[in-house]
Design a protein around this motif. Structure first.
Motif: not given
Lengths: 428, 370
Positions: B116-126
C-alpha cells in the motif's frame, strides 16, 4: 458525504459458503444494498460449520459467517415452496443484481431458471458462479474451493519441487478469487445495462477464474510442450530466495485454555530474497559472508542450497521481526511469514487501518475484521454494519419493498416460508 | 459486432509489473483501449515479467515509450490509470494520483503495491513470495513437517491484479453514475490477508495460530494419491454419507465414523479407508462417481492437460495469441461468459505504438468519462 460507487444498487444474494458471499461482501463494501436470502430449511452452511454449543443461537455466532457477511441484510425465504418463490420473484423487481453459486442445475430444479428470472425483471444482471459453469461437459461436477483450485491447474504448480507432490493452498483458494472475479462481473454487467438498457446473464465458472490466474503456466505448456516445474519457494529469475526458520515464539498465553496451541505453531519463519546483484551484496555482508558477495546470479542459482544454509543459520538466531527489519535496512527484501494470529498485529496493516473491530450481539467483544481491500483514498475505511442475524430483516424488507402486511408475514412464517431460526440446525 | 461494456474507455498502464498487466489485460478484453508504458530497461533493476507472463498478459495492448512529460499528458486524457510503479520511478515521473484527480475528479487511478501507499512499509520492495508471506496465507500452506510454502504461479501478484480490476470497474461505474472517480490504493498484503477463510477470523477471535495442514485437513477433506496422479475429496457433512456409500465398506456404518461428533477421534482409521478407495481409482473414475453421487471429488490437473480439456474447449475458454516472433500461443481467455470479450490478436513489440498513441490520445476519448 462521499457516495460509494454502488450506492443505489440492490443485490439479491442467493449465494452460500464462501465464493458467492465473498463476492457480495465486496459489493456491499462498495455501497450496494445486499439482501442475503436463505431458507429456514436450507441456510448458508457456513453458519453451522463450526459448532458453538454454548450459544443459544449458534447459527448467529460464527466468526466465519459473521466476517464475510457483514454489511448485508438477511431475508429468509424458502424457494422450494410456491409462496416463497412468488415472494422472491416479486422481490426481484426491486433488485438490480442476482448472484448465485448453486450447482449448475439447481436454479432450474427450483423452478427459477433464467427465463423465469428475466421475466420477473428484464433489467436484472444475473451472475451465476457454478464451479464449472452452466454449460460444457463438466457442468454437473460438484466442487468447493479446493476442487476448483485443483481442477484449474493451480494446485499442480504448488510444491517443494523435490518429491512431485502437489500441494493445495492452505485456504479454499478457488472461493475468494472466484468471488473477486464475480464482483467485477457484476459491475461490468451493470455498466453494460447502463449502455443497453437491458439486463444480462453472466456464466462464471470458478474453475476458469482459477485458470485465468495462471496464464503464464498455460503459455509455458502451449509454447514449450511441457508444464512448468514446481519452484518451491524459489524464483527462477532471482536468487537466493527461501523460507527460513527464526527464533520460536512464546505461546504460553494459550496453555491451559480450551484450545491449546498445537506443536509447530511456535515456529516462526521469514522469506528472504535478493532480487538483484546489489541486493545480494547487501545480504551477504549482513550475514557476515563478504566472501560470497561477488557471486553473480547464475552462480547463486547453482549454489542455492549452500546459500540457503547460510541464511538459515543466520535467521535462526533472530526473531522474525528482527530478520525482516535488518534485511530491509540493509537493502534486500524480506517478509515475515505471519501466522493467523500475528497477522493481526502487523504494524503495516495496523497503520493503514486494515483491521476494524465491530461488535455483534453474539460476539459482544467484537473481533478484528479486514476492511475493504479496495481502499478508496480519503474515505473512511471502518466497517459500517455487522453481519445480520438470521432473518433479521425479512419483515422490514418485505414490508418496505413489497408492501406485505403483518397478517401476510405471519402466514408465511406459519408455513416456514420465512423464519428467524434455521429448522433443525445441526453441525455442517 | 457485439457492444462491449468498456467500449470507448481509455486505460493507461504504468509500472510494467504483473499485477497491473493482469488488471489491464482483463479491462482490455471487455473493450477498453489499453496503452502500456513499457518500463525503461536499466541495469540492476529487479526482474520484470517473464516471456511467458508477457505472452499471457500483454496481448491486445498498445505499447509505448514515454518520458515524464508524455506520461503526464496521457494521464490527462485517460479515463483509468492502473499503475504498479515502484516508489522511485513514481517520484521520477512526478506521478501524483491526488494531484491528477484534483484536476479531473472523474479520473480513476488504481495503485497496486506490495504493502500500500501509506504506512511504515510503503516503500519496501517485495517479491511475489515475500508479500505472500506477510499475508498469513503462507503459514497455512505446505507440509507441517517442512517449511511454509508459497503457492505457484505468482498468485500474490495475480490477486493484486484481480482486485485492481474490480476496484477500477467499481470506481469507473461510480464516475459514470455519480460523476466522481477515485484513487484506489490496493495493497497486495491486504488483499491476501482478507482471504484467510475461517482461520484468520479464528485468530482474531482468540484462537491460537493455526498450523498448516499440508494436503490433509481431515479424512473427508483432503488431497490423496489416486491410481494415476493425485485427487481430492472435500465433503460437507451432508455429502459424507454419499462418500461412505461409494466406498462401500460396511465398517463405515459404525457410529464412530457416521457421527460427526465421534468422527474426529477416529480420523486416522477413516483416512485409511478413504485412501484405500482413492488409490484404487483413476482420477477420471472418481470424477464420474462424484457426478453420479454428488460427491465433491477433484483431480490435480496440469495446464498441459487442461489445454485439451473438452469442457474448456466447448466453452471457448482459450485464446490464441501471436507473439512478436510469429509464434502463436494459447492463453486463458475470457474469465466468464455473457459479455463481449475481445480476444487479443497479438502481442505488440515494446514501443511499437509510441507515435500512434501520441497522435490518437491528443484529446479525451469520445466514449469515455474523461
Amino acid at each position: 458525504m462521499t457516495r460509494l460507487p454502488l450506492d443505489g444498487m440492490r443485490v439479491a444474494d442467493l449465494s452460500m459458503m464462501w465464493a458467492g458471499p465473498f463476492a457480495t461482501k465486496l459489493l456491499a463494501e462498495m455501497g450496494a444494498d445486499v439482501l442475503k436470502i436463505e431458507s429456514p430449511s436450507a441456510w448458508d452452511n457456513i453458519r453451522t460449520l463450526i459448532p458453538f454449543p454454548a450459544d443459544s443461537e449458534p447459527w448467529n455466532a460464527s466468526y466465519y459467517f459473521n466476517t464475510y457477511n457483514r454489511q448485508k441484510r438477511s431475508v429468509t425465504l424458502d424457494l422450494a415452496q410456491d409462496a416463497g418463490r412468488d415472494v422472491f420473484l416479486r422481490l426481484l423487481a426491486h433488485c438490480d443484481v442476482l448472484v448465485e453459486n448453486y450447482r449448475a442445475d439447481v436454479l432450474d430444479n427450483l423452478g427459477i431458471g433464467y427465463d423465469v428470472l428475466r421475466a420477473a425483471n428484464p433489467q436484472l444482471v444475473i451472475v451465476s458462479m457454478a464451479g464449472f459453469g452452466k454449460t460444457g461437459e463438466d457442468r454437473s461436477l460438484v466442487g468447493f474451493g479446493p476442487v476448483i483450485e485443483m481442477m484449474s491447474g493451480l494446485t499442480s504448480l504448488t510444491g517443494y519441487g523435490d518429491d512431485g507432490i502437489p500441494y493445495k493452498c492452505g485456504v479454499s483458494y478457488g472461493d475468494p478469487v472466484g468471488g473477486q472475479m464475480a464482483a467485477a462481473a457484476v459491475v461490468l454487467g451493470l455498466m453494460q445495462r447502463r449502455r443497453t438498457g437491458t439486463g444480462t446473464v453472466i456464466d462464471l465458472a470458478q474453475r476458469e477464474t482459477g485458470a485465468a490466474m495462471a496464464g503464464e503456466a498455460f503459455v509455458a505448456a502451449s509454447r514449450h510442450g511441457t508444464d512448468q516445474p514446481q519452484w518451491g519457494n524459489r524464483d527462477p529469475r532471482l536468487a537466493p530466495q527461501g523460507c527460513y526458520r527464526c527464533a520460536d515464539q512464546d505461546l504460553t498465553r494459550w496453555e491451559g485454555t480450551a484450545t491449546p496451541p498445537v506443536p509447530g505453531t511456535e515456529e516462526q519463519w521469514v522469506v528472504v530474497a535478493a532480487r538483484t546483484d546489489a541486493e545480494w551484496r547487501a545480504l551477504a555482508r549482513l550475514v557476515g559472508r563478504d566472501d560470497l558477495a561477488g557471486l553473480d546470479l547464475a552462480t547463486r542459482q547453482q549454489r542455492h542450497d549452500e546459500l540457503d544454509e547460510v541464511l538459515a543459520a543466520w535467521a535462526r538466531q533472530r526473531t522474525a521481526a528482527d530478520v525482516v527489519a535488518e534485511v530491509r535496512a540493509a537493502g534486500a527484501t524480506a517478509g515475515r511469514v505471519h501466522d493467523t494470529v500475528s497477522v493481526h498485529d502487523d504494524p503495516q496493516l495496523a497503520a493503514r487501518g486494515h483491521w476494524s473491530t465491530f461488535p455483534h450481539p453474539h460476539m459482544p467483544d467484537g473481533w478484528r475484521q479486514p476492511v475493504a481491500a479496495w481502499h478508496r483514498v480519503g474515505e473512511d475505511r471502518g466497517l459500517r454494519a455487522r453481519a445480520p442475524l438470521f432473518g433479521e430483516h425479512t419483515r422490514t424488507v418485505l414490508t418496505e419493498l413489497l408492501g406485505c402486511t403483518a397478517d401476510e408475514l405471519d402466514e408465511l412464517a406459519a408455513a416456514s416460508v420465512i423464519g428467524d431460526a434455521p429448522i433443525n440446525p445441526g453441525v455442517g | 459486432m457485439v457492444a462491449q461494456p468498456l467500449d470507448g474507455i481509455r486505460v493507461l498502464e504504468l509500472g510494467g509489473g504483473l499485477a497491473a498487466a493482469f488488471a489491464t489485460h482483463l479491462l482490455a478484453g471487455y473493450g477498453a483501449e489499453v496503452v502500456r508504458v513499457d518500463p525503461p530497461a536499466h541495469a540492476d533493476a529487479p526482474p520484470g515479467m517473464t516471456e511467458d507472463q508477457e505472452a499471457a498478459l500483454l496481448g491486445g495492448k498498445r505499447r509505448i515509450d514515454a518520458d515524464a512529460a508524455e506520461v503526464r499528458r496521457l494521464a490527462g486524457v485517460a479515463d483509468v490509470i492502473v499503475e504498479d510503479l515502484d516508489p522511485a520511478t513514481a517520484a521520477h515521473l512526478a506521478f501524483d494520483p491526488a494531484e491528477l484527480r484534483a484536476e479531473r475528479e472523474e479520473l480513476v487511478v488504481v495503485t497496486i503495491s506490495p504493502f500500500g501507499r501509506s504506512g511504515p512499509d510503503r516503500d519496501a520492495g517485495a517479491t511475489n513470495a515475500t508479500v505472500f508471506a506477510t499475508s498469513g496465507m503462507m503459514s497455512l500452506t505446505g507440509d507441517p513437517e517442512r517449511t511454509p510454502l508459497v503457492t505457484g504461479g505468482s498468485q500474490a501478484l495475480h490477486v493484486g491484479g484481480l482486485n485492481a480490476f474490480g476496484a477500477a470497474l467499481s470506481a469507473l461505474f461510480g464516475a459514470q453514475l455519480h460523476g466522481t472517480g477515485a484513487w484506489v490504493d490496493i495493497s497486495v498484503q491486504e488483499c491476501l490477508a482478507g482471504m484467510l477463510e475461517l482461520y484468520g477470523p479464528g485468530g482474531a477471535y482468540g484462537l491460537p495460530p493455526t498450523l498448516r495442514f499440508g494436503n490433509w485437513h481431515r479424512a473427508c477433506w483432503a488431497l490423496y494419491p489416486c491410481s494415476d496422479g493425485h485427487a481430492g475429496v472435500f465433503c460437507l457433512e451432508r455429502q459424507v454419507p454419499s462418500l461412505f456409500a461409494a466406498i462401500g465398506d460396511p465398517e463405515l456404518d459404525d457410529p464412530r465414523f457416521r457421527d460427526p461428533l465421534q468422527r474426529p477421534d477416529n480420523e486416522e482409521e477413516l483416512s485409511a479407508s478413504v485412501i484405500g478407495f482413492m488409490v484404487d481409482h483413476t482420477g477420471d473414475d472418481l470424477l464420474q462417481i462424484g457426478q453420479q453421487r454428488k460427491i465433491p471429488f477433484g483431480i490435480v490437473r496440469r495446464p498441459s492437460e487442461l489445454l485439451e480439456a473438452p469442457a474448456l474447449r466447448t466453452r471457448g475458454f482459450f485464446d490464441e495469441v501471436a507473439l512478436p516472433d510469429g509464434t502463436v500461443v494459447t492463453t486463458p481467455g475470457r474469465p466468464f461468459l455473457g459479455l463481449g470479450w475481445t480476444a487479443p490478436d497479438r502481442v505488440h513489440r515494446p514501443g511499437e505504438d509510441t507515435d500512434a498513441v501520441h497522435r490518437d490520445w491528443s484529446t479525451p476519448a469520445p466514449g469515455g468519462v474523461a
